[in-house]
Design a protein around this motif. Structure first.
Motif, PDB file in Angstrom:
ATOM      1  N   PRO A 188       0.827  -1.202   0.000  1.00 13.22           N
ATOM      2  CA  PRO A 188       0.000   0.000   0.000  1.00 13.22           C
ATOM      3  C   PRO A 188       0.863   1.255   0.000  1.00 13.22           C
ATOM      4  O   PRO A 188       1.955   1.260   0.542  1.00 13.22           O
ATOM      5  CB  PRO A 188      -0.806  -0.105   1.294  1.00 13.22           C
ATOM      6  N   ILE A 189       0.352   2.315  -0.607  1.00 14.38           N
ATOM      7  CA  ILE A 189       1.020   3.612  -0.585  1.00 14.38           C
ATOM      8  C   ILE A 189       0.401   4.398   0.555  1.00 14.38           C
ATOM      9  O   ILE A 189      -0.808   4.601   0.585  1.00 14.38           O
ATOM     10  CB  ILE A 189       0.824   4.368  -1.919  1.00 14.38           C
ATOM     11  N   GLN A 190       1.230   4.805   1.496  1.00 18.39           N
ATOM     12  CA  GLN A 190       0.734   5.531   2.665  1.00 18.39           C
ATOM     13  C   GLN A 190       1.643   6.720   2.949  1.00 18.39           C
ATOM     14  O   GLN A 190       2.835   6.666   2.707  1.00 18.39           O
ATOM     15  CB  GLN A 190       0.703   4.609   3.885  1.00 18.39           C
ATOM     16  N   SER A 191       1.035   7.760   3.479  1.00 18.42           N
ATOM     17  CA  SER A 191       1.788   8.962   3.833  1.00 18.42           C
ATOM     18  C   SER A 191       1.356   9.390   5.227  1.00 18.42           C
ATOM     19  O   SER A 191       0.275   9.960   5.407  1.00 18.42           O
ATOM     20  CB  SER A 191       1.526  10.082   2.822  1.00 18.42           C
ATOM     21  N   THR A 192       2.188   9.115   6.198  1.00 19.70           N
ATOM     22  CA  THR A 192       1.895   9.453   7.575  1.00 19.70           C
ATOM     23  C   THR A 192       1.662  10.952   7.721  1.00 19.70           C
ATOM     24  O   THR A 192       2.420  11.752   7.194  1.00 19.70           O
ATOM     25  CB  THR A 192       3.065   9.026   8.492  1.00 19.70           C
ATOM     26  N   GLY A 193       0.585  11.318   8.408  1.00 20.60           N
ATOM     27  CA  GLY A 193       0.286  12.724   8.649  1.00 20.60           C
ATOM     28  C   GLY A 193      -0.550  13.378   7.574  1.00 20.60           C
ATOM     29  O   GLY A 193      -0.898  14.545   7.699  1.00 20.60           O
ATOM     30  N   LEU A 194      -0.867  12.665   6.514  1.00 19.19           N
ATOM     31  CA  LEU A 194      -1.696  13.206   5.442  1.00 19.19           C
ATOM     32  C   LEU A 194      -3.023  12.453   5.375  1.00 19.19           C
ATOM     33  O   LEU A 194      -3.040  11.230   5.407  1.00 19.19           O
ATOM     34  CB  LEU A 194      -0.996  13.065   4.090  1.00 19.19           C
ATOM     35  N   THR A 195      -4.115  13.199   5.294  1.00 19.19           N
ATOM     36  CA  THR A 195      -5.446  12.618   5.163  1.00 19.19           C
ATOM     37  C   THR A 195      -6.243  13.444   4.161  1.00 19.19           C
ATOM     38  O   THR A 195      -5.936  14.608   3.924  1.00 19.19           O
ATOM     39  CB  THR A 195      -6.196  12.624   6.515  1.00 19.19           C
ATOM     40  N   PRO A 196      -7.294  12.857   3.608  1.00 19.14           N
ATOM     41  CA  PRO A 196      -8.152  13.643   2.711  1.00 19.14           C
ATOM     42  C   PRO A 196      -8.857  14.736   3.508  1.00 19.14           C
ATOM     43  O   PRO A 196      -9.266  14.503   4.646  1.00 19.14           O
ATOM     44  CB  PRO A 196      -9.173  12.633   2.186  1.00 19.14           C
ATOM     45  N   GLY A 197      -8.974  15.916   2.936  1.00 22.29           N
ATOM     46  CA  GLY A 197      -9.660  16.996   3.631  1.00 22.29           C
ATOM     47  C   GLY A 197      -9.465  18.329   2.950  1.00 22.29           C
ATOM     48  O   GLY A 197      -8.738  18.445   1.967  1.00 22.29           O
ATOM     49  N   PRO A 198     -10.118  19.347   3.489  1.00 22.74           N
ATOM     50  CA  PRO A 198     -10.026  20.686   2.884  1.00 22.74           C
ATOM     51  C   PRO A 198      -8.668  21.341   3.150  1.00 22.74           C
ATOM     52  O   PRO A 198      -8.055  21.121   4.193  1.00 22.74           O
ATOM     53  CB  PRO A 198     -11.145  21.465   3.574  1.00 22.74           C
ATOM     54  N   VAL A 199      -8.235  22.147   2.185  1.00 21.57           N
ATOM     55  CA  VAL A 199      -6.968  22.872   2.290  1.00 21.57           C
ATOM     56  C   VAL A 199      -7.251  24.346   2.047  1.00 21.57           C
ATOM     57  O   VAL A 199      -7.875  24.697   1.044  1.00 21.57           O
ATOM     58  CB  VAL A 199      -5.940  22.359   1.256  1.00 21.57           C
ATOM     59  N   ARG A 235      -6.542  21.939 -16.090  1.00 22.10           N
ATOM     60  CA  ARG A 235      -5.662  23.007 -15.583  1.00 22.10           C
ATOM     61  C   ARG A 235      -4.300  22.433 -15.193  1.00 22.10           C
ATOM     62  O   ARG A 235      -3.259  23.049 -15.472  1.00 22.10           O
ATOM     63  CB  ARG A 235      -6.294  23.695 -14.376  1.00 22.10           C
ATOM     64  N   LEU A 236      -4.287  21.265 -14.558  1.00 18.46           N
ATOM     65  CA  LEU A 236      -3.032  20.634 -14.152  1.00 18.46           C
ATOM     66  C   LEU A 236      -2.163  20.331 -15.381  1.00 18.46           C
ATOM     67  O   LEU A 236      -0.955  20.549 -15.358  1.00 18.46           O
ATOM     68  CB  LEU A 236      -3.310  19.360 -13.351  1.00 18.46           C
ATOM     69  N   LYS A 237      -2.782  19.867 -16.449  1.00 22.62           N
ATOM     70  CA  LYS A 237      -2.037  19.616 -17.692  1.00 22.62           C
ATOM     71  C   LYS A 237      -1.495  20.924 -18.253  1.00 22.62           C
ATOM     72  O   LYS A 237      -0.343  20.999 -18.689  1.00 22.62           O
ATOM     73  CB  LYS A 237      -2.950  18.960 -18.729  1.00 22.62           C
ATOM     74  N   GLU A 238      -2.335  21.948 -18.248  1.00 25.45           N
ATOM     75  CA  GLU A 238      -1.975  23.251 -18.811  1.00 25.45           C
ATOM     76  C   GLU A 238      -0.745  23.851 -18.124  1.00 25.45           C
ATOM     77  O   GLU A 238       0.126  24.426 -18.774  1.00 25.45           O
ATOM     78  CB  GLU A 238      -3.164  24.197 -18.665  1.00 25.45           C
ATOM     79  N   ILE A 239      -0.667  23.715 -16.807  1.00 23.26           N
ATOM     80  CA  ILE A 239       0.463  24.296 -16.066  1.00 23.26           C
ATOM     81  C   ILE A 239       1.637  23.334 -15.931  1.00 23.26           C
ATOM     82  O   ILE A 239       2.661  23.680 -15.349  1.00 23.26           O
ATOM     83  CB  ILE A 239       0.027  24.820 -14.678  1.00 23.26           C
ATOM     84  N   GLY A 240       1.504  22.117 -16.459  1.00 24.25           N
ATOM     85  CA  GLY A 240       2.597  21.147 -16.423  1.00 24.25           C
ATOM     86  C   GLY A 240       2.844  20.549 -15.057  1.00 24.25           C
ATOM     87  O   GLY A 240       3.984  20.198 -14.732  1.00 24.25           O
ATOM     88  N   ALA A 241       1.799  20.422 -14.257  1.00 22.19           N
ATOM     89  CA  ALA A 241       1.952  19.878 -12.904  1.00 22.19           C
ATOM     90  C   ALA A 241       2.223  18.373 -12.941  1.00 22.19           C
ATOM     91  O   ALA A 241       1.744  17.658 -13.815  1.00 22.19           O
ATOM     92  CB  ALA A 241       0.690  20.154 -12.079  1.00 22.19           C
ATOM     93  N   VAL A 242       2.997  17.920 -11.979  1.00 22.70           N
ATOM     94  CA  VAL A 242       3.308  16.511 -11.802  1.00 22.70           C
ATOM     95  C   VAL A 242       2.662  16.064 -10.490  1.00 22.70           C
ATOM     96  O   VAL A 242       2.724  16.786  -9.495  1.00 22.70           O
ATOM     97  CB  VAL A 242       4.832  16.283 -11.737  1.00 22.70           C
ATOM     98  N   GLY A 243       2.053  14.884 -10.491  1.00 23.02           N
ATOM     99  CA  GLY A 243       1.346  14.413  -9.313  1.00 23.02           C
ATOM    100  C   GLY A 243       2.128  13.395  -8.503  1.00 23.02           C
ATOM    101  O   GLY A 243       2.948  12.652  -9.033  1.00 23.02           O
ATOM    102  N   MET A 244       1.851  13.391  -7.212  1.00 25.66           N
ATOM    103  CA  MET A 244       2.359  12.365  -6.303  1.00 25.66           C
ATOM    104  C   MET A 244       1.145  11.650  -5.719  1.00 25.66           C
ATOM    105  O   MET A 244       0.334  12.272  -5.046  1.00 25.66           O
ATOM    106  CB  MET A 244       3.182  12.998  -5.177  1.00 25.66           C
ATOM    107  N   LEU A 245       1.024  10.367  -5.988  1.00 29.71           N
ATOM    108  CA  LEU A 245      -0.043   9.555  -5.413  1.00 29.71           C
ATOM    109  C   LEU A 245       0.422   9.154  -4.023  1.00 29.71           C
ATOM    110  O   LEU A 245       1.319   8.334  -3.870  1.00 29.71           O
ATOM    111  CB  LEU A 245      -0.328   8.330  -6.284  1.00 29.71           C
ATOM    112  N   VAL A 246      -0.172   9.763  -2.999  1.00 31.58           N
ATOM    113  CA  VAL A 246       0.321   9.602  -1.633  1.00 31.58           C
ATOM    114  C   VAL A 246      -0.492   8.592  -0.819  1.00 31.58           C
ATOM    115  O   VAL A 246      -0.145   8.301   0.318  1.00 31.58           O
ATOM    116  CB  VAL A 246       0.367  10.961  -0.894  1.00 31.58           C
ATOM    117  N   GLN A 247      -1.563   8.062  -1.425  1.00 31.23           N
ATOM    118  CA  GLN A 247      -2.371   7.059  -0.728  1.00 31.23           C
ATOM    119  C   GLN A 247      -3.070   6.188  -1.750  1.00 31.23           C
ATOM    120  O   GLN A 247      -3.746   6.684  -2.645  1.00 31.23           O
ATOM    121  CB  GLN A 247      -3.397   7.735   0.184  1.00 31.23           C
ATOM    122  N   ALA A 248      -2.872   4.887  -1.653  1.00 33.35           N
ATOM    123  CA  ALA A 248      -3.581   3.900  -2.472  1.00 33.35           C
ATOM    124  C   ALA A 248      -3.423   2.550  -1.791  1.00 33.35           C
ATOM    125  O   ALA A 248      -2.376   2.268  -1.198  1.00 33.35           O
ATOM    126  CB  ALA A 248      -3.039   3.857  -3.890  1.00 33.35           C
TER     127      ALA A 248
END
Length: 178
Positions: free
Chosen positions: A76-87, A119-132
């Protein structure tokens, strides 16, 4: 003999000028042994760690003979201290040159990715999948990404350095937003 000597000097000078250029070439990962190390030591530039104990990286066992080439080994991909929620949107002064985003396989992240993909494609953003958790999670993200680069990774260190505790989130050179 004089021409040869002059030629050798020119070649040596040119070689000396090219060495710094070659040293700045981008890193290309050819093989990952599966022994992932924390990026925390490299984030010292962004935050002061005086008085804090140094943490030793915990080696991750290889789960298959293919190592990092096997997507099942990522789970599993896990990131301690990160959860889904508003930013809450805010500015920052970090020297990021390329926008990137943190995302999970939860419903909120999937909706966010669909809504912001263009928009993410337009600005050339790269993603990190932090939970799966499952291969189905990876397939769903890949399908919704539709051409975006999204890499599986723990986002704990970068989130800590940026004081981010929720995802999905976009980090651009000028700010943090959802």
């Amino acid at each position: 003999m004089g021409r040869f000597s002059l030629y050798c000097r020119k070649v040596m000078v040119l070689g000396c000028l090219l060495v710094p250029v070659m040293a700045r070439a981008e890193l290309t990962v050819i093989h990952d042994s599966g022994h992932t190390q924390s990026i925390a030591p490299f984030l010292d530039v962004f935050e002061s760690t005086e008085g804090m104990p140094k943490q030793n990286p915990i080696p991750i066992p290889i789960k298959s003979s293919l190592g990092a080439a096997d997507p099942k080994a990522w789970l599993p991909i896990q990131s301690t201290g990160l959860t889904p929620g508003p930013v809450l949107a805010r500015a920052h002064d970090r020297p990021f040159t390329r926008p990137f985003f943190l995302i999970g396989s939860d419903a909120r992240s999937l909706q966010w990715l669909q809504a912001h993909r263009d928009r993410l494609k337009e600005i050339g953003a790269v993603g990190m999948l932090v939970q799966a958790e499952t291969m189905d999670d990876l397939r769903t993200i890949a399908r919704l990404a539709d051409g975006l680069s999204i890499l599986p990774a723990s986002g704990s260190d970068i989130a800590k350095a940026l004081s981010v505790s929720h995802y999905p989130v976009l980090i651009s050179p000028h700010g943090i937003e959802q």
